[in-house]
Design an enzyme around this catalytic site. Structure first.
Site, PDB file in Angstrom:
ATOM      1  N   PRO A 239      77.338  46.730  29.677  1.00 30.38           N
ATOM      2  CG  PRO A 239      77.755  48.643  28.415  1.00 30.38           C
ATOM      3  CD  PRO A 239      76.755  48.043  29.344  1.00 30.38           C
ATOM      4  CD  GLU A 450      63.567  55.557  45.150  1.00 33.46           C
ATOM      5  OE1 GLU A 450      62.815  54.565  45.193  1.00 33.46           O
ATOM      6  OE2 GLU A 450      64.037  56.001  44.084  1.00 33.46           O
TER       7      GLU A 450
END
Length: 637
Positions: A239, A450
């Site tokens: 969006p 990570e």
């Protein structure tokens, strides 16, 4: 046509240097080729001759003559090339390098179009170009003055420059000449005046749209048939990425009407029969305006006939989609109407709508990168004093075009309250949503997650890791983008094997495994959406069992609905058990690798929590330092 005056000028001045910079950047990809003819679309017709001058100097056009006395380098304007057929071929027969400038696609004839190898759109000049040019001339140019010069045509700047006029005086002279004191401030651009060429951040969609504009112009002239024009596309993206803005700008560039429709608007007319009637009327309206663009928003709301998620509306959805298929691909064709669908979720679109002759291609509109974000905010703040916007680019990571537009609007409001004349970068940054900064513990957990991906990835794919990074915080109310990212130069083979897929699963699960090793549990960062580690790992394991025949049998089932692999797992308990076994095995493999490298895991995570980014070399060096562990010996690390 505007001719440049013949009065004496320095061989190089601010305007000519900027023209050469922008031109060289535009044709750099072609300069290494021995032969090319490239057509360059300029944003400002008044600057054509200045760019012609720059092109002749860059290519040494006057010095390149073959043994027959023919020029081998040509620089010209498309509107001045009137030859066609054999006469045109004779003109370009000896040409090794050619640059042709144009401002409108209609200037290029069908025959000339066959001679041209590439067509590119020249980006507008930017303040950084003027600052660099001033530095080359040994003069200083402020950010405000550079912004102002970049807003003008280059020819106007060229005309204002005299040997005895410093750059600062040139700017004052231009402001006095171009903006009288009694002239009202510029009005905001209306939707219908925005052209696709002016928009940034659309990537492949922009290239497709500009090509469409050329094809429609050729169709209007009768040089091609409608069979050579694309029928339409699906625009897919988060969006706020400007899908509706794109459609309006494309229609303006093509010079044709834009017709709007959506399932919601058609449904509002009443029951099924009324909806189908409204749908067909919209297509008739577009045909009556042809050539026209028909824009269908929220395209995924039409549904998928294969979906099993909501069987109560199955018959209704089937009839709606069948009606839409008839409109998209009628028996008598759809000449003159290009359909663009927009969706945030292309997986929910019925596959039949994407077949040739209907909506033939899905183009992703990603969130804008740093340069695109700068261009978007300059578009919304054309008269602002924004400088190089490097701080804004860093602060706006993850912003959509709509987020940037709102920030620009809020910054204008702040400037008005302070009675300021133009928005500054400081005011723009002030108007942006506040940042919620992660504390040390949160940064360390993100880093552990990570680095887990990075170490397992380096172990399984030794040279593929590019970098690993985490965010220092998150802006309040702006998207839900990833808080960390481990980037691989993915060694995707031409034909993927089972070993490749299980390695990918292990790497996807490594972040969660690392958190459990260090903290004893894992956070929500491993799941929660379709692009999360767990979701991807589940889908890969399901594909191994049911799509590629890597499981306990050769039974194949592609599933159905917007999440077909998930639908397979829901109804097949045996498949659930097989997927669970694969996930458990690869989770254990990732855990074993990381347990053996616990010291490297924690040391690298501590570094990443402080620096926010590590290179692939940083991780590889740390792994190489512990060759005594079994995994290091096995992979040669």
């Amino acid at each position: 046509m505007t001719f440049l005056p013949t009065r004496a000028k320095p061989a190089q001045n601010l305007a000519t240097i900027v023209a050469a910079m922008v031109l060289k950047s535009t044709i750099r990809p072609f300069l290494s080729a021995s032969s090319f003819v490239v057509a360059i679309q300029l944003p400002n017709a008044a600057d054509v001759q200045l760019y012609e001058m720059a092109a002749r100097q860059l290519l040494n056009a006057d010095r390149h003559i073959d043994v027959d006395g023919k020029r081998t380098v040509v620089v010209d304007q498309a509107s001045d090339i009137s030859q066609s057929g054999w006469h045109l071929l004779a003109r370009f027969d000896h040409v090794r390098r050619g640059v042709i400038f144009y401002t409108d696609a209609t200037e290029i004839s069908a025959d000339l179009g066959l001679i041209i190898d590439h067509r590119v759109v020249m980006a507008p000049t930017r303040p950084v170009h003027f600052k660099a040019a001033a530095m080359r001339l040994g003069q200083h140019l402020t950010d405000t003055d550079a912004d102002y010069l970049a807003s003008l045509g280059l020819t106007a700047v060229w005309l204002a420059i005299r040997r005895d006029r410093p750059i600062r005086r040139v700017v004052r002279h231009l402001k006095a000449a171009c903006r009288p004191d009694d002239e009202p401030p510029p009005k905001a651009r209306e939707h219908g005046s925005v052209r696709l060429e002016e928009l940034a951040g659309y990537g492949e969609a922009k290239s497709w749209g500009l090509q469409l504009a050329e094809d429609i112009a050729s169709w209007k002239r009768g040089t091609i048939t409608w069979a050579d024009v694309d029928r339409g596309i699906i625009l897919s993206g988060p969006p706020g990425t400007g899908k509706t803005t794109y459609a309006r700008a494309l229609a303006t560039t093509c010079g044709i009407p834009l017709v709007l429709g959506s399932a919601a608007v058609w449904q509002a007319k009443g029951h099924l029969g009324d909806m189908l009637k409204a749908m067909r009327k919209t297509f008739r309206d577009a045909e009556a305006e042809k050539p026209a663009i028909l824009f269908l928003d929220e395209f995924d709301s039409f549904g998928d006939r294969g979906s099993i998620a909501d069987t109560s509306n199955h018959d209704y959805n089937r009839q709606v989609i069948n009606g839409l298929l008839e409109c998209l691909d009628p028996a008598d064709g759809r000449e003159g109407v290009v359909v663009i669908g927009a969706t945030n979720n292309v997986s929910a679109v019925d596959p039949a709508l994407l077949r040739p002759g209907r909506l033939e291609k899905v183009i992703e509109i990603p969130l804008p990168d740093a340069e695109a974000r700068k261009a978007i905010v300059r578009y919304h703040l054309p008269d602002a004093s924004l400088g190089d916007l490097d701080q804004f680019a860093k602060a706006s990571e993850g912003f959509s075009g709509a987020d940037i537009e709102k920030a620009a609007r809020d910054a204008r409001r702040t400037t008005r309250k302070r009675n300021g004349s133009s928005v500054t970068e400081a005011e723009l940054l002030e108007a942006m949503p506040p940042i919620r900064t992660f504390n040390a513990d949160e940064r360390f957990r993100l880093a552990v997650h990570e680095v887990g991906h990075a170490i397992v990835g380096t172990t399984l794919w030794p040279t593929s890791l590019v970098k690993v990074a985490i965010s220092s915080g998150r802006r309040v109310g702006i998207g839900s983008g990833a808080l960390g990212k481990t980037t691989f130069d993915d060694p995707l083979p031409v034909i993927a094997t089972a070993n490749y897929l299980v390695d990918r699963i292990a790497i996807m699960l490594a972040g969660m495994a690392a958190e459990r090793i260090v903290f004893g549990d894992h956070s929500t960062g491993a799941g929660g959406d379709e692009g999360a580690d767990l979701c991807i790992a589940n889908d890969l394991a399901t594909m191994m069992e049911r799509t590629f025949g890597f499981g306990d049998g050769l039974l194949t089932d592609l599933g159905s609905g917007r999440r077909p692999l998930e639908s397979l797992r829901i109804v097949d308990r045996h498949l659930q058990a097989l997927v669970r076994q694969r996930l458990d095995a690869e989770f254990q493999r990732a855990t074993d690798i990381l347990t053996a490298r616990r010291n490297e895991l924690e040391r690298l995570a501590s570094r990443l929590a402080e620096t926010l980014e590590l290179s692939g070399e940083d991780v590889r060096d740390a792994c190489l330092a512990s060759r005594e562990d079994g995994y290091g010996q096995e992979t040669g690390l």
